[in-house]
Design a protein around this motif. Structure first.
Motif, mmCIF file in Angstrom:
data_model
loop_
_atom_site.group_PDB
_atom_site.id
_atom_site.type_symbol
_atom_site.label_atom_id
_atom_site.label_comp_id
_atom_site.label_asym_id
_atom_site.label_seq_id
_atom_site.Cartn_x
_atom_site.Cartn_y
_atom_site.Cartn_z
ATOM 1 N N ILE A 1 52.693 60.889 -4.255
ATOM 2 C CA ILE A 1 52.355 61.439 -2.939
ATOM 3 C C ILE A 1 50.892 61.178 -2.569
ATOM 4 C CG2 ILE A 1 51.962 63.650 -1.752
ATOM 5 C CD1 ILE A 1 54.697 64.537 -2.719
ATOM 6 N N PRO A 2 49.920 61.430 -3.452
ATOM 7 C CA PRO A 2 48.531 61.099 -3.080
ATOM 8 C C PRO A 2 48.345 59.618 -2.774
ATOM 9 C CG PRO A 2 48.551 62.594 -4.953
ATOM 10 C CD PRO A 2 49.973 62.144 -4.747
ATOM 11 N N GLN A 3 49.012 58.744 -3.535
ATOM 12 C CA GLN A 3 48.898 57.312 -3.292
ATOM 13 C C GLN A 3 49.535 56.921 -1.959
ATOM 14 O OE1 GLN A 3 50.793 55.917 -6.882
ATOM 15 N NE2 GLN A 3 48.847 55.672 -7.967
ATOM 16 N N GLN A 4 50.682 57.530 -1.639
ATOM 17 C CA GLN A 4 51.334 57.250 -0.353
ATOM 18 C C GLN A 4 50.410 57.597 0.814
ATOM 19 O OE1 GLN A 4 55.265 59.007 0.199
ATOM 20 N NE2 GLN A 4 55.542 59.058 -2.011
ATOM 21 N N ILE A 5 49.808 58.777 0.756
ATOM 22 C CA ILE A 5 48.946 59.223 1.844
ATOM 23 C C ILE A 5 47.741 58.298 1.985
ATOM 24 C CG2 ILE A 5 47.416 61.091 2.600
ATOM 25 C CD1 ILE A 5 49.432 63.063 1.366
ATOM 26 N N ASP A 6 47.135 57.926 0.862
ATOM 27 C CA ASP A 6 45.963 57.046 0.912
ATOM 28 C C ASP A 6 46.324 55.676 1.477
ATOM 29 O OD1 ASP A 6 43.147 56.406 0.113
ATOM 30 O OD2 ASP A 6 44.184 54.954 -1.155
ATOM 31 N N HIS A 7 47.430 55.102 1.011
ATOM 32 C CA HIS A 7 47.862 53.783 1.484
ATOM 33 C C HIS A 7 48.223 53.839 2.973
ATOM 34 C CE1 HIS A 7 50.785 50.116 0.938
ATOM 35 N NE2 HIS A 7 49.760 49.848 1.719
ATOM 36 N N ALA A 8 48.982 54.863 3.374
ATOM 37 C CA ALA A 8 49.393 54.971 4.773
ATOM 38 C C ALA A 8 48.189 55.151 5.686
ATOM 39 C CB ALA A 8 50.371 56.135 4.940
ATOM 40 N N ALA A 9 47.207 55.940 5.251
ATOM 41 C CA ALA A 9 46.015 56.157 6.076
ATOM 42 C C ALA A 9 45.270 54.841 6.314
ATOM 43 C CB ALA A 9 45.092 57.182 5.415
ATOM 44 N N ARG A 10 45.179 54.012 5.280
ATOM 45 C CA ARG A 10 44.498 52.712 5.433
ATOM 46 C C ARG A 10 45.268 51.803 6.392
ATOM 47 N NH1 ARG A 10 44.979 50.325 0.881
ATOM 48 N NH2 ARG A 10 45.572 51.966 -0.582
ATOM 49 N N GLU A 11 46.587 51.833 6.309
ATOM 50 C CA GLU A 11 47.398 50.976 7.188
ATOM 51 C C GLU A 11 47.328 51.455 8.638
ATOM 52 O OE1 GLU A 11 48.768 48.155 6.518
ATOM 53 O OE2 GLU A 11 48.126 48.266 4.424
ATOM 54 N N ILE A 12 47.358 52.765 8.851
ATOM 55 C CA ILE A 12 47.252 53.283 10.219
ATOM 56 C C ILE A 12 45.900 52.900 10.811
ATOM 57 C CG2 ILE A 12 47.185 55.379 11.639
ATOM 58 C CD1 ILE A 12 49.045 56.667 9.530
ATOM 59 N N GLU A 13 44.853 53.042 10.019
ATOM 60 C CA GLU A 13 43.510 52.658 10.486
ATOM 61 C C GLU A 13 43.473 51.189 10.889
ATOM 62 O OE1 GLU A 13 40.266 53.865 11.755
ATOM 63 O OE2 GLU A 13 40.496 55.128 9.971
ATOM 64 N N ARG A 14 44.164 50.362 10.124
ATOM 65 C CA ARG A 14 44.164 48.920 10.404
ATOM 66 C C ARG A 14 44.986 48.573 11.644
ATOM 67 N NH1 ARG A 14 47.531 44.567 9.130
ATOM 68 N NH2 ARG A 14 48.992 45.907 7.987
ATOM 69 N N LEU A 15 46.099 49.255 11.843
ATOM 70 C CA LEU A 15 47.030 48.879 12.901
ATOM 71 C C LEU A 15 46.811 49.627 14.219
ATOM 72 C CD1 LEU A 15 50.314 48.766 10.769
ATOM 73 C CD2 LEU A 15 49.003 46.816 11.612
ATOM 74 N N LEU A 16 46.057 50.714 14.196
ATOM 75 C CA LEU A 16 45.896 51.531 15.395
ATOM 76 C C LEU A 16 45.133 50.768 16.478
ATOM 77 C CD1 LEU A 16 46.500 54.490 16.341
ATOM 78 C CD2 LEU A 16 44.124 55.011 15.751
ATOM 79 N N PRO A 17 45.671 50.672 17.711
ATOM 80 C CA PRO A 17 44.938 50.019 18.806
ATOM 81 C C PRO A 17 43.598 50.712 19.039
ATOM 82 C CG PRO A 17 47.214 50.421 19.433
ATOM 83 C CD PRO A 17 46.996 51.157 18.151
ATOM 84 N N ARG A 18 42.605 49.927 19.416
ATOM 85 C CA ARG A 18 41.266 50.462 19.638
ATOM 86 C C ARG A 18 40.826 50.148 21.061
ATOM 87 N NH1 ARG A 18 39.497 51.652 14.559
ATOM 88 N NH2 ARG A 18 37.305 51.887 15.129
ATOM 89 N N ARG A 19 39.960 50.993 21.582
ATOM 90 C CA ARG A 19 39.404 50.739 22.907
ATOM 91 C C ARG A 19 37.942 51.166 22.910
ATOM 92 N NH1 ARG A 19 42.863 55.345 26.153
ATOM 93 N NH2 ARG A 19 41.882 57.188 25.252
ATOM 94 N N ARG A 20 37.165 50.551 23.788
ATOM 95 C CA ARG A 20 35.748 50.867 23.872
ATOM 96 C C ARG A 20 35.557 52.062 24.799
ATOM 97 N NH1 ARG A 20 32.584 47.241 21.579
ATOM 98 N NH2 ARG A 20 30.727 47.934 22.718
ATOM 99 N N ALA A 21 34.764 53.004 24.342
ATOM 100 C CA ALA A 21 34.521 54.207 25.129
ATOM 101 C C ALA A 21 33.100 54.687 24.880
ATOM 102 C CB ALA A 21 35.520 55.306 24.763
ATOM 103 N N LEU A 22 32.560 55.424 25.826
ATOM 104 C CA LEU A 22 31.221 55.982 25.695
ATOM 105 C C LEU A 22 31.264 57.122 24.684
ATOM 106 C CD1 LEU A 22 28.328 55.804 26.858
ATOM 107 C CD2 LEU A 22 28.991 57.594 28.480
#
Length: 466
Positions: free
Chosen positions: A247-268
């Motif tokens: 479970i700790p490994q799943q959460i760590d791996h998933a968090a890294r993948e979400i960070e990588r795949l999440l769309p980003r936008r520029r904001a103030l």
């Protein structure tokens, strides 16, 4: 407060340990009581902890000082669970000897396998730093949910040799236990026969998917706001990742993948510069991910946790409905209740999670601080879905003009993430067609939604958020 802090404090020399226990804040797993407490009153925190996730009651500390338990009263307090709780709460008692025939008692309470009550017939539940007395309806719902022992406390089909010694050793160090077996027993991760429980296997096995194939997190990204089907499927290439391991490994791996795949936008930002950031705040989706993994139903073997990333939102789905004492329509009022009490407590020890209610409040605060709409929980016949939308929140003057029903219809459109026909809104909101039309027209009047169609009778006409 993390659950491990009590155990870490007890590894210190006696004087320092007592001083540390006096300073520790009371919380989900820890409470202090005076040495003068009556045994029948001690039954209240014992019942409350057993009905939640277990924990520790220290008797002999009061008002910031050590008052101790006189030797003549020790046995009566040791027997409080036996004499004043039904069914008897399982509690292991340790004694710290003081000068002058006085002692401090530590009662370590295991999560209960049924609903416990005091000898007076009152049922309590630990919620934060309170032992909260339940009313009739809440008690009834708790009894429905505790109809059998929590699944994470049952015996796993694997054996202790399959637990990863590296992960077990790291956890032993985190809570300051004297040995791996003592650590596992202290957290209810071994059965009475010494076999690993489901919680132990999911938390520490090198590959728990051998016994629980669906105990993983799947992260997917779509190129459109609608998933599509068949040839119109919008799933992005190389954006379907399965995160396995403990479970700790799943959460760590998933968090890294979400960070990588999440769309980003520029904001103030607060720094006065335009910077790229995820469409949804990290703390919000991370809390949603952790809650989904920790509180999902692991006894439901046909599904897994899914994190679906769209251009305008993040959806997190997990198997298992909310427990009966939780109202998903009012998530900020959710009381602490863990389907998997052993898993939740170990993950708190490791700093992965704290208290459920606190995490949900933090998730709402993060979304609101960015000016985004509140998180939306919906419940299906077999699971829970959380929607974190990148849509801006409505102005207060617009919200004040909406009835509760209109807000519910708006939440349905937000959760869908795509335009819906009137019939689809009607079905999703569970209301009649005239009621759906009335609410949609009010939203249209305020400029919140737009109707798109060729004519009033166009069967393909839809409503979308403006």
């Amino acid at each position: 407060m993390y659950a491990a802090e009590v155990d870490q404090t007890l590894t210190l020399p006696l004087a320092e340990a007592l001083e540390g226990l006096v300073r520790l804040p009371e919380g989900q797993w820890f409470e202090r009581k005076s040495g003068r407490i009556d045994p029948k009153d001690l039954a209240v925190p014992l019942v409350a902890l057993a009905n939640a996730e277990g924990g520790c009651v220290v008797v002999g500390l009061h008002d910031g000082a050590v008052d101790g338990v006189p030797g003549a009263r020790v046995n009566a307090l040791r027997q409080a669970a036996q004499d004043f709780t039904r069914p008897v709460v399982r509690a292991r008692v340790e004694e710290l000897e003081l000068a002058g025939d006085r002692r401090v008692l530590l009662l370590r309470v295991d999560p209960g396998e049924a609903v416990h009550e005091t000898a007076k017939g009152d049922v309590y539940l630990r919620v934060g730093d309170e032992s909260r007395r339940l009313g009739f309806a809440q008690r009834q719902e708790l009894e429905f949910d505790r109809g059998s022992a929590p699944f994470d406390g049952t015996r796993a089909r694997g054996n202790a040799d399959e637990l990863d010694p590296v992960q077990v050793g790291a956890y032993q160090l985190a809570i300051g236990s004297s040995s791996p077996e003592a650590m596992l027993r202290a957290r209810g991760l071994l059965t009475r026969d010494g076999d690993p429980t489901v919680a132990a296997y999911l938390l520490f096995a090198a590959s728990p998917q051998m016994l629980f194939p669906n105990a993983h997190v799947r992260v997917l990204r779509y190129t459109d706001v609608d998933r599509g089907t068949g040839s119109r499927l919008t799933l992005d290439d190389d954006a379907d990742v399965r995160c396995e391991g403990s479970i700790p490994q799943q959460i760590d791996h998933a968090a890294r993948e979400i960070e990588r795949l999440l769309p980003r936008r520029r904001a103030l930002t607060g720094s006065g510069r335009f910077e790229a950031s995820g469409i949804v705040p990290r703390d919000a989706w991370l809390e949603g991910l952790v809650n989904a993994v920790l509180h999902r139903s692991y006894s439901m073997v046909g599904d897994h946790v899914r994190v679906e990333i769209f251009p305008d939102r993040v959806e997190i789905s997990s198997p298992g409905r909310f427990p009966g004492i939780v109202n998903p329509d009012r998530p900020l009022d959710i009381s602490r209740y863990a389907r998997n009490p052993r898993i939740a407590r170990v993950c708190s020890d490791l700093g992965i999670a704290q208290e459920l209610g606190e995490g949900i409040r933090r998730m709402f605060d993060e979304m609101r601080s960015r000016g985004l709409t509140d998180p939306i929980y919906t419940q299906t016949h077999s699971g829970v879905r959380l929607v974190l939308s990148s849509l801006d929140t409505l102005p207060r003057e617009a919200v004040d003009q909406l009835s509760r029903g209109a807000r519910h219809v708006l939440d349905v459109l937000r959760a869908a993430g795509r335009p819906l026909g009137t019939g689809q809104v009607e079905a999703a909101a569970g209301i009649t067609r005239p009621t759906a039309i009335r609410h949609l027209q009010k939203l249209q009047e305020l400029g919140i939604v737009v109707w798109e169609g060729q004519s009033p009778r166009d069967p393909r006409a839809v409503w979308r958020i403006s």
